[in-house]
Structure formats: C-alpha cells, structure tokens
Design a protein around this motif. Structure first.
Motif, PDB file in Angstrom:
ATOM      1  N   ASP A   1       2.461 -17.434  23.428  1.00  0.00           N
ATOM      2  CA  ASP A   1       1.109 -16.881  23.551  1.00  0.00           C
ATOM      3  C   ASP A   1       0.795 -16.532  25.002  1.00  0.00           C
ATOM      4  O   ASP A   1       0.071 -15.569  25.271  1.00  0.00           O
TER       5      ASP A   1
ATOM      6  N   THR B   1      -3.797 -19.215  29.745  1.00  0.00           N
ATOM      7  CA  THR B   1      -3.371 -19.642  28.417  1.00  0.00           C
ATOM      8  C   THR B   1      -2.668 -20.992  28.486  1.00  0.00           C
ATOM      9  O   THR B   1      -2.924 -21.883  27.660  1.00  0.00           O
TER      10      THR B   1
ATOM     11  N   ALA C   1      -3.826 -14.090  32.869  1.00  0.00           N
ATOM     12  CA  ALA C   1      -3.969 -14.491  31.470  1.00  0.00           C
ATOM     13  C   ALA C   1      -2.867 -15.466  31.078  1.00  0.00           C
ATOM     14  O   ALA C   1      -3.094 -16.416  30.315  1.00  0.00           O
TER      15      ALA C   1
ATOM     16  N   ASP D   1      -8.690 -16.337  27.479  1.00  0.00           N
ATOM     17  CA  ASP D   1      -7.332 -16.794  27.194  1.00  0.00           C
ATOM     18  C   ASP D   1      -7.210 -18.305  27.328  1.00  0.00           C
ATOM     19  O   ASP D   1      -6.271 -18.897  26.786  1.00  0.00           O
TER      20      ASP D   1
ATOM     21  N   ASP E   1      -7.702 -19.083  23.888  1.00  0.00           N
ATOM     22  CA  ASP E   1      -6.521 -18.707  23.109  1.00  0.00           C
ATOM     23  C   ASP E   1      -5.431 -19.769  23.222  1.00  0.00           C
ATOM     24  O   ASP E   1      -4.820 -20.160  22.218  1.00  0.00           O
TER      25      ASP E   1
ATOM     26  N   VAL F   1     -10.518 -10.960  29.404  1.00  0.00           N
ATOM     27  CA  VAL F   1      -9.299 -11.466  28.760  1.00  0.00           C
ATOM     28  C   VAL F   1      -8.848 -12.774  29.398  1.00  0.00           C
ATOM     29  O   VAL F   1      -8.540 -13.749  28.697  1.00  0.00           O
TER      30      VAL F   1
ATOM     31  N   MET G   1      -2.207 -15.566  16.710  1.00  0.00           N
ATOM     32  CA  MET G   1      -2.787 -15.680  18.043  1.00  0.00           C
ATOM     33  C   MET G   1      -1.890 -15.004  19.085  1.00  0.00           C
ATOM     34  O   MET G   1      -2.378 -14.356  20.022  1.00  0.00           O
TER      35      MET G   1
ATOM     36  N   PRO H   1       0.465 -11.502  26.613  1.00  0.00           N
ATOM     37  CA  PRO H   1      -0.355 -10.502  27.301  1.00  0.00           C
ATOM     38  C   PRO H   1       0.373  -9.784  28.433  1.00  0.00           C
ATOM     39  O   PRO H   1       0.096  -8.611  28.714  1.00  0.00           O
TER      40      PRO H   1
ATOM     41  N   THR I   1      -4.206 -21.993  20.152  1.00  0.00           N
ATOM     42  CA  THR I   1      -2.811 -21.865  19.713  1.00  0.00           C
ATOM     43  C   THR I   1      -2.148 -23.229  19.611  1.00  0.00           C
ATOM     44  O   THR I   1      -1.488 -23.546  18.610  1.00  0.00           O
TER      45      THR I   1
ATOM     46  N   HIS J   1      -2.458 -11.381  18.821  1.00  0.00           N
ATOM     47  CA  HIS J   1      -3.735 -11.049  19.440  1.00  0.00           C
ATOM     48  C   HIS J   1      -3.611 -11.024  20.959  1.00  0.00           C
ATOM     49  O   HIS J   1      -4.166 -10.139  21.632  1.00  0.00           O
ATOM     50  N   SER J   2      -2.881 -11.985  21.523  1.00  0.00           N
ATOM     51  CA  SER J   2      -2.710 -12.034  22.974  1.00  0.00           C
ATOM     52  C   SER J   2      -1.937 -10.820  23.479  1.00  0.00           C
ATOM     53  O   SER J   2      -2.213 -10.299  24.568  1.00  0.00           O
TER      54      SER J   2
ATOM     55  N   ASP K   1      -4.314  -8.176  23.701  1.00  0.00           N
ATOM     56  CA  ASP K   1      -5.138  -8.370  24.902  1.00  0.00           C
ATOM     57  C   ASP K   1      -4.475  -7.707  26.104  1.00  0.00           C
ATOM     58  O   ASP K   1      -5.127  -7.043  26.916  1.00  0.00           O
TER      59      ASP K   1
END
Length: 242
Positions: free
Chosen positions: A170, A13, A9, A142, A145, A138, A109, A174, A149, A112-113, A116
C-alpha cells in the motif's frame, strides 16, 4: 516532481500502519478509529470527488452513485462467497472472520493508493499548484490508508507478516501510480467511476464489519469517541486541502 511528492505518501502510509500495529492492547479503540477514518474518507473525500469527476447520469442517477451502490453490494457478495467457500471446505474462520476477506479488502486499499498516485501525477499535468494541493490531501489521508490496510488485514485473522506485506504494498502503490502518469493521461470520467465503486465497498466494510466488531466486546464511550474523531480528522484534512 509528482514521483518525489508521492514519496511523502509512502512514508505516511507506513506511519499509519505502524501506529495500528503498536496499539494491539486497545484493539476496540483501533477499530473504532479505523471505522471513523473509513467513513470520513468515503463521505467527505471519495464520494464528492467521484460525483464531480463522473458527472454523467444513467437513468436519472449519477453514474458515480450507481457504482457506489454496486461497490457496496460487491463487497457484501465477495464476503458471503468467501465465507461460504471457506465453510464448504471445512476450514475454520478466525473469530467468525474469513482471512481472505481481509486480504481482498487490503488489496482494494492498495488499488486505491495506486489511484491516489495517479491523481497526484494527473494534477501535476494540470499545473504545479494543483499538483501540490492534491498531494497534500493524499499524503494527509494516507495515514488513514496505512492504518486501515494493516487493521483490515489483521482483524480478519491474517498473520502479522501478511499485514506488513500488504502495508508495504500500500505504501509503494502511490509512488508507482504517480510514475505511471509519465506514460499516459487518465480520463476524468473513468477515474470518478472507480472512486464511486471503491467508496461503496469501503463503506460496507466500515459499517457492516469494522464498527460492529469495535463495539461488540467493548461498547465503551471511548470507542464511539474514536470513531467520531476519525471522521472529524478526515473533515479537517479535506478542509485544509481545499
């Protein structure tokens, strides 16, 4: 295992943010795609998961939906308050956008990550098969995400350095979230409520800010197609994960 998988992840990202930063000459297409990705994440991923996790009702309405509406209104309120504060102090907005709104959205965000990552760790507590399935979903979204972001931070007039800082935060989130599950187990109900609230806030940003901005200067068919493609991509991700 959960922390190791969360590294995927992290990489996805960064790839998403790098992609957003490389296509600045097609800003309207980036925004159109980001809006579609955000819409898809909310409607096809976050909200169904929130409804399943937070099954309780409050006065005849699922708690997740109440918090979904609360998140939408909270995002609107935060934007208005920040804009009013900016105007009261005589500071100018960037093309009518308040930079603090972008930072606030990017911070959401990041939160949220982190959740995740917690979801990955919690799923591995249930079983390895469940953990791998959740991790696949995820890692796949991502990319969106990271893309969102970077876009949310930069579109509101923040410097590239700030956008990169929020992107890195971000990406790390995770991994830290997954590591935290080695210390505790998160209840399913509160997790569902959080997802509902965050989904409402994200939908506000997509519908009231990102998509109108995408179509303002370039009301092209290609922008609309990017929005549809973004939502369809999340549909594909959710379908594969299931």
């Amino acid at each position: 295992m959960a922390v190791f998988v969360a590294l995927g992840a992290f990489l996805m990202t960064l790839i998403g943010g790098w992609t957003a930063g490389r296509v600045t000459d097609r800003r309207h297409l980036v925004l159109g795609l980001a809006g579609g990705l955000m819409l898809g994440v909310v409607g096809l991923d976050l909200l169904p998961e929130a409804l399943e996790a937070a099954g309780d009702e409050v006065f005849g309405v699922p708690a997740a939906l109440l918090l979904f509406v609360a998140g939408f209104l909270a995002a609107h309120l935060v934007e208005r308050l920040l804009a009013a504060r900016q105007a009261a102090h005589g500071a100018e907005e960037h093309d009518g956008r308040t930079p603090q709104v972008g930072l606030t959205a990017a911070a959401a965000m990041v939160g949220h990550s982190a959740m995740d990552g917690v979801a990955i760790g919690a799923a591995f507590q249930v079983g390895e098969g469940m953990g791998l399935a959740v991790a696949l979903a995820v890692i796949a979204h991502d990319f969106a995400d990271g893309f969102n972001t970077y876009t949310l931070t930069s579109v509101y007039g923040n410097a590239r350095r700030r956008a990169i800082t929020m992107l890195v935060a971000d990406a790390v989130a995770p991994v830290l979230g997954a590591a935290s599950t080695l210390l505790f187990t998160i209840p399913e109900g509160p997790l569902g409520c959080y997802l509902g609230f965050f989904g409402g806030a994200l939908l506000y940003l997509a519908a009231a800010e990102i998509l109108p901005e995408a179509h303002h200067a370039h009301p092209a068919r290609s922008t609309l197609l990017c929005t549809i493609a973004g939502a369809a991509f999340i549909w594909l991700v959710v379908g594969v994960a299931e």
